[in-house]
Design a protein around this motif. Structure first.
Motif: not given
Length: 256
Positions: A115-117, A119-120, A112-113, A109, A123
């Motif tokens: 990676l999401e950060t 990715v954002m 994942k967090l 988790s 982006s």
């Protein structure tokens, strides 16, 4: 006379009979009675022995059955205890696996967090790069070019930033230019329009007076009496200008 004589003789004969035969008969009867008693006694003893033997056999069978049943119960209890111990061991292993999986899940988790950060962030960077690239392609007019900053600054700081680079805040003097800029702007940005010098008289940074505006409904309204600078807000319409205090922090579009 003869008959009387005969009578006497009979009596005499009866009296003179020896008692041996009568005694023998009595003894025979006694022996028979004793024999009957012995037979009855033996029969009773035999019956009692049979009853005792039957009771013994019954008790033996009952005790044997109960012993086998007790042994069976004992084996069942031992198997049950072994099963309980085995289940307890499995439960312990499962709890350990659960804790390990929970730790792995927490770790995943967290990753994942992260990676999401990431990715954002990527982006956003890609959007900015794409936006700046598209703006340069669409708005290059001779020696003119445009750029959008990633920093938040006041209107004055933004203008100074542009001027330090040989540019100034963008001037939007055509509908075509407004449409193109609106199609790419994704965040609020400062444009080179204000009524700082004279309230109600909007001028561009080149000191030219505004001829055509693309205001939101009921804008500009100078809310609070200090809304002297103009921003462009992303929307589905080209009517997206808004006046607000110059001290607010926004990104900017510079134009050479």
């Amino acid at each position: 006379m003869e008959s009387g004589t005969f009578y006497v003789c009979r009596n005499i004969n009866n009296r003179s009979r020896p008692p041996t035969q009568s005694r023998s008969n009595d003894e025979g009867k006694d022996r028979k009675q004793r024999g009957r008693r012995c037979l009855v006694l033996m029969t009773m003893c035999l019956g009692l022995i049979c009853v005792l033997l039957l009771v013994f056999i019954t008790l033996y069978i009952t005790i044997t059955a109960e012993r086998d049943l007790l042994k069976s119960y004992k084996n069942t209890v031992e198997e049950f205890n072994h099963t309980i111990i085995s289940l307890q061991d499995k439960n312990t292993d499962l709890l350990i696996d659960k804790d390990q999986l929970k730790n792995n899940l927490n770790s995943l988790s967290q990753k994942k967090l992260e990676l999401e950060t990431r990715v954002m962030s990527l982006s956003e960077e890609l959007k900015k790069e794409k936006l700046e690239t598209e703006l340069r392609k669409l708005y290059e007019r001779g020696n003119s070019s445009f750029s959008i900053s990633s920093e938040l600054k006041s209107w004055f700081e933004s203008r100074q930033f542009c001027r330090d680079r040989g540019a100034d805040l963008i001037i939007i003097n055509t509908e075509e230019k407004q449409r193109h800029l609106t199609s790419f702007i994704k965040e609020r940005v400062w444009i080179g329009l204000s009524d700082i010098e004279n309230e109600g008289i909007m001028k561009w940074v080149d000191n030219s007076t505004l001829n055509q505006g693309f205001w939101y409904e009921e804008e500009p309204n100078n809310a609070g009496g200090d809304e002297d600078c103009v921003e462009l807000i992303p929307s589905g319409s080209i009517q997206n200008w808004n006046d607000l205090p110059c001290s607010e922090k926004r990104k900017r579009v510079c134009e050479k």
